[in-house]
Design an enzyme around this catalytic site. Structure first.
Site, PDB file in Angstrom:
ATOM      1  N   HIS A  41      -2.811 -33.427  16.951  1.00 11.46           N
ATOM      2  CA  HIS A  41      -1.627 -34.178  17.360  1.00 11.46           C
ATOM      3  C   HIS A  41      -0.537 -33.260  17.895  1.00 11.46           C
ATOM      4  O   HIS A  41       0.621 -33.647  17.982  1.00 11.46           O
ATOM      5  CB  HIS A  41      -1.117 -35.025  16.195  1.00 11.46           C
ATOM      6  CG  HIS A  41      -2.119 -36.071  15.816  1.00 11.46           C
ATOM      7  ND1 HIS A  41      -2.156 -37.313  16.403  1.00 11.46           N
ATOM      8  CD2 HIS A  41      -3.169 -36.026  14.962  1.00 11.46           C
ATOM      9  CE1 HIS A  41      -3.175 -38.004  15.895  1.00 11.46           C
ATOM     10  NE2 HIS A  41      -3.806 -37.240  15.029  1.00 11.46           N
ATOM     11  N   GLU A  79      -4.172  -7.041  14.830  1.00 10.95           N
ATOM     12  CA  GLU A  79      -3.737  -5.694  14.430  1.00 10.95           C
ATOM     13  C   GLU A  79      -4.928  -4.724  14.515  1.00 10.95           C
ATOM     14  O   GLU A  79      -4.777  -3.551  14.808  1.00 10.95           O
ATOM     15  CB  GLU A  79      -3.153  -5.710  13.007  1.00 10.95           C
ATOM     16  CG  GLU A  79      -2.352  -4.466  12.692  1.00 10.95           C
ATOM     17  CD  GLU A  79      -1.570  -4.558  11.390  1.00 10.95           C
ATOM     18  OE1 GLU A  79      -2.171  -4.370  10.327  1.00 10.95           O
ATOM     19  OE2 GLU A  79      -0.350  -4.803  11.424  1.00 10.95           O
ATOM     20  N   LYS A 117       9.456  -0.381  13.973  1.00 11.11           N
ATOM     21  CA  LYS A 117      10.023  -0.083  12.652  1.00 11.11           C
ATOM     22  C   LYS A 117      11.093   0.994  12.765  1.00 11.11           C
ATOM     23  O   LYS A 117      12.147   0.911  12.161  1.00 11.11           O
ATOM     24  CB  LYS A 117       8.924   0.434  11.719  1.00 11.11           C
ATOM     25  CG  LYS A 117       7.943  -0.602  11.234  1.00 11.11           C
ATOM     26  CD  LYS A 117       7.012   0.040  10.210  1.00 11.11           C
ATOM     27  CE  LYS A 117       5.806  -0.808   9.930  1.00 11.11           C
ATOM     28  NZ  LYS A 117       4.808  -0.147   9.112  1.00 11.11           N
ATOM     29  N   GLY A 121      -4.636  -2.145   4.973  1.00 10.12           N
ATOM     30  CA  GLY A 121      -3.763  -3.231   4.527  1.00 10.12           C
ATOM     31  C   GLY A 121      -4.365  -4.612   4.763  1.00 10.12           C
ATOM     32  O   GLY A 121      -4.413  -5.457   3.866  1.00 10.12           O
ATOM     33  N   ARG A 122      -4.858  -4.858   5.958  1.00  9.35           N
ATOM     34  CA  ARG A 122      -5.377  -6.198   6.291  1.00  9.35           C
ATOM     35  C   ARG A 122      -6.775  -6.445   5.737  1.00  9.35           C
ATOM     36  O   ARG A 122      -7.347  -7.505   5.951  1.00  9.35           O
ATOM     37  CB  ARG A 122      -5.331  -6.411   7.796  1.00  9.35           C
ATOM     38  CG  ARG A 122      -6.021  -5.329   8.606  1.00  9.35           C
ATOM     39  CD  ARG A 122      -5.590  -5.386  10.064  1.00  9.35           C
ATOM     40  NE  ARG A 122      -6.125  -4.299  10.870  1.00  9.35           N
ATOM     41  CZ  ARG A 122      -5.577  -3.090  10.962  1.00  9.35           C
ATOM     42  NH1 ARG A 122      -4.492  -2.800  10.288  1.00  9.35           N
ATOM     43  NH2 ARG A 122      -6.115  -2.168  11.738  1.00  9.35           N
ATOM     44  N   GLU A 135      10.665  -4.497   4.428  1.00 11.72           N
ATOM     45  CA  GLU A 135      10.750  -5.913   4.038  1.00 11.72           C
ATOM     46  C   GLU A 135      10.434  -6.066   2.548  1.00 11.72           C
ATOM     47  O   GLU A 135      11.156  -6.722   1.796  1.00 11.72           O
ATOM     48  CB  GLU A 135       9.748  -6.763   4.841  1.00 11.72           C
ATOM     49  CG  GLU A 135      10.027  -6.866   6.338  1.00 11.72           C
ATOM     50  CD  GLU A 135       9.449  -5.723   7.142  1.00 11.72           C
ATOM     51  OE1 GLU A 135       9.013  -4.703   6.547  1.00 11.72           O
ATOM     52  OE2 GLU A 135       9.434  -5.823   8.383  1.00 11.72           O
ATOM     53  N   LYS A 142       0.847  -1.191   0.000  1.00 13.54           N
ATOM     54  CA  LYS A 142       0.000   0.000   0.000  1.00 13.54           C
ATOM     55  C   LYS A 142       0.887   1.246   0.000  1.00 13.54           C
ATOM     56  O   LYS A 142       0.689   2.158  -0.768  1.00 13.54           O
ATOM     57  CB  LYS A 142      -0.913  -0.027   1.233  1.00 13.54           C
ATOM     58  CG  LYS A 142      -1.881   1.127   1.285  1.00 13.54           C
ATOM     59  CD  LYS A 142      -2.860   0.980   2.427  1.00 13.54           C
ATOM     60  CE  LYS A 142      -3.676   2.255   2.578  1.00 13.54           C
ATOM     61  NZ  LYS A 142      -4.613   2.217   3.670  1.00 13.54           N
TER      62      LYS A 142
HETATM   63  O1  F6P Z   1       3.432  -2.912   9.749  1.00 15.72           O
HETATM   64  C1  F6P Z   1       2.100  -3.222   9.620  1.00 15.72           C
HETATM   65  C2  F6P Z   1       1.569  -2.904   8.253  1.00 15.72           C
HETATM   66  O2  F6P Z   1       1.447  -1.535   8.095  1.00 15.72           O
HETATM   67  C3  F6P Z   1       0.256  -3.620   8.006  1.00 15.72           C
HETATM   68  O3  F6P Z   1      -0.824  -2.928   8.467  1.00 15.72           O
HETATM   69  C4  F6P Z   1       0.275  -3.798   6.535  1.00 15.72           C
HETATM   70  O4  F6P Z   1      -0.602  -4.802   6.145  1.00 15.72           O
HETATM   71  C5  F6P Z   1       1.721  -4.153   6.311  1.00 15.72           C
HETATM   72  O5  F6P Z   1       2.429  -3.381   7.244  1.00 15.72           O
HETATM   73  C6  F6P Z   1       2.229  -3.896   4.925  1.00 15.72           C
HETATM   74  O6  F6P Z   1       2.125  -2.566   4.547  1.00 15.72           O
HETATM   75  P1  F6P Z   1       2.277  -2.132   3.043  1.00 15.72           P
HETATM   76  O7  F6P Z   1       1.191  -2.751   2.250  1.00 15.72           O
HETATM   77  O8  F6P Z   1       2.191  -0.630   3.036  1.00 15.72           O
HETATM   78  O9  F6P Z   1       3.640  -2.589   2.559  1.00 15.72           O
END
Ligand code: F6P
Length: 537
Positions: free
Chosen positions: A392, A361, A503, A275-276, A221, A215
């Site tokens: 199990h 979250e 972060k 995002g979620r 990452e 987003k």
């Molecule tokens: O760090 C949490 C978060 O902001 C989530 O809410 C989101 O789904 C994820 O990181 C990824 O964010 P982006 O889509 O901006 O890379």
């Protein structure tokens, strides 16, 4: 005054009449009532506490709930203004108050005739964007869009994390029988590089299409993995190939420019998609590429079926509302701290992980939308695993441990593309477990370690088959459940400020970790660990 900005101080749930009545009802009656006796008292109980919505049947009869509990819980929802909150969401009020945003994932799966917030900026672009996604997906599947050397794309790699990974990954696994016969889905999310390194062993750059999903397009990452993938493509096919092998889903056009995503390979969405909650948007592109647009639209339609149910059903017949209320009942009155999600279909093996982000979250919050601290516990810890594997592994604790852990069992009745005989075995296990957990086992002279005390609550969600529609309904069910819980607690279920601090600190630690020295943090422990990294390297 609109719902989001109404003065909330009077609406601490703990101050509501229904909350107090529930407290009394708990201590006077339900605390000591066992589930078996609830069934003995009411022959119709299984029916009375079962509900359907779309393809989903929810049996919540194995819960510590009777008709009075349900009445009081529904009253709680009314007093907490859940119906007004539902309308506020669907009409596009800025219910994400800390980010001053509407919350309109429902608009992504609506028909125009549903009139979901058509006046909010961007909503009228939803259908056109979907058509653009469809056009792209079809051209890739029809081999009209190919890799740099002319090879057809056979492997789609979703690069994202959190909501930009869990949704596509969970749904791609769930919808495995719907994959295009010539296409495979992969994903890379973690920053440490091993996932990508392992993946490159089985990929050919010529036929791999990367979907960078973010987003913000700034998440460390995702950008680290996207840069690694770009270098890999450039290494194998030359720099000129990069533009042909990368597409992106993001709201950040500047950053997509900088990365080198071609304008026609970009798919946007809007700030009112969290995002979620974003699987339904362009974030679902990697999924759509592999399962095809018909299947993707069927998934959206499933979400819509649940939206209509949620928006239009009375509270006491409203599946997401009842699930939220039951969760609150255990969380805030019985003091349960966690809930287990146990799907009896291996294709749903990432569903518990998906729900962890969705629920924790969203509702892991300690201040209300008015900035005041909450006065009761909020989001429960969510955990789980595909049912048989879990049996199990950790079911011992569910059967004979000391903690109250409400469970959601989830199971399709028909197998999707595998052995029905084996799915029947899975179903038998699922039903046996919920029965054993409730009924327990004891008899004269039985040694204590063999006794199952029972009385452990669970709900069971059944549906005919794990189709795209059923999956869509299931996801939207939990999305709305989370929202209702948040409304009752008075928190903002759509922000995630709690992830920011970590972060920021990580950025400061990058250099000291690389050097194995030189960290001046607030505590001696982190500095010592950095030094240890230096020594161990
Ligand atoms: O760090 C949490 C978060 O902001 C989530 O809410 C989101 O789904 C994820 O990181 C990824 O964010 P982006 O889509 O901006 O890379």
């Amino acid at each position: 005054m609109d719902f989001a900005h109404r003065k909330l101080s009077a609406r601490y749930p703990t101050d509501l009449v229904a909350w107090r009545a529930l407290k009394k009802h708990y201590s006077d009656s339900m605390r000591t009532k066992d589930l078996v006796s609830l069934f003995a008292r009411d022959k119709e109980r299984a029916d009375r506490f079962t509900l359907t919505a779309g393809d989903l049947t929810l049996d919540y009869s194995k819960n510590h709930v009777n008709a009075t509990t349900r009445k009081l819980l529904v009253r709680l929802a009314k007093e907490a203004q859940v119906p007004a909150a539902i309308e506020a969401m669907f009409t596009g009020e800025k219910i994400n108050v800390t980010e001053d945003r509407s919350v309109l994932h429902a608009a992504l799966r609506a028909k125009m005739s549903d009139k979901v917030a058509l006046d909010v900026d961007g909503v009228l672009e939803v259908w056109e964007t979907l058509n653009n996604i469809e056009d792209f997906v079809e051209r890739v599947q029809a081999k009209k869009i190919r890799g740099h050397t002319g090879k057809r794309f056979t492997d789609v790699v979703n690069i994202g994390i959190g909501g930009s990974d869990l949704g596509p990954v969970m749904a791609a696994r769930a919808l495995r029988p719907y994959w295009h016969e010539k296409m495979r889905f992969h994903s890379v999310s973690n920053i440490d590089g091993t996932q990508f390194a392992d993946l490159t062993q089985e990929l050919s750059a010529e036929s791999t299409l990367f979907v960078v999903c973010s987003k913000t397009f700034t998440t460390i990452e995702t950008m680290t993995n996207a840069n690694a993938a770009r270098a890999w493509v450039a290494d194998h096919l030359g720099h000129a190939a990069v533009g042909d092998h990368f597409v992106a889903a993001s709201t950040n056009h500047e950053a997509m420019d900088e990365f080198g995503i071609r304008p026609e390979f970009r798919f946007g969405f809007w700030d009112w998609v969290g995002g979620r909650y974003s699987l339904w948007s362009a974030v679902g592109l990697s999924l759509a590429l592999v399962v095809g647009m018909d299947t993707f639209r069927r998934l959206l339609n499933g979400g819509r079926v649940m939206d209509l149910h949620f928006r239009n059903s009375p509270l006491d017949e409203n599946m997401p509302v009842l699930m939220a209320l039951i969760a609150i009942w255990y969380n805030n009155f019985f003091g349960a701290g966690s809930q287990a999600i146990l799907p009896y279909d291996n294709r749903l093996d990432r569903f518990p992980a998906y729900l962890q982000q969705l629920q924790m979250e969203s509702n892991g919050k300690r201040v209300r939308t008015d900035g005041k601290p909450v006065k009761c516990d909020t989001g429960m810890v969510i955990w789980g695993e595909a049912g048989n594997n879990a049996q199990h592994s950790f079911y011992q604790l569910l059967h004979q441990g000391t903690r109250l852990i409400p469970i959601d069992f989830i199971a399709p009745v028909r197998s999707s593309g595998a052995s029905q005989e084996q799915q029947d075995l899975a179903l038998a296990q699922c039903l046996a477990q919920s029965e054993a957990l409730m009924d327990g086992f004891d008899e004269e002279g039985l040694e204590p370690h063999r006794v199952h005390e029972g009385n452990n609550p669970s709900s069971t969600i059944l549906f005919p088959e794990l189709t795209p529609e059923a999956l869509g309904q299931l996801i939207a069910l939990y999305e709305h459940k989370v929202f209702v819980e948040g409304v009752i607690w008075g928190i903002d279920s759509f922000d995630q400020w709690g992830v920011e601090l970590g972060k920021k600190l990580a950025t400061r630690l990058v250099e000291p970790v690389a050097k194995g020295a030189g960290y001046k943090g607030k505590n001696a422990s982190t500095a010592a660990l950095v030094a240890k990294v230096g020594k161990l390297r």
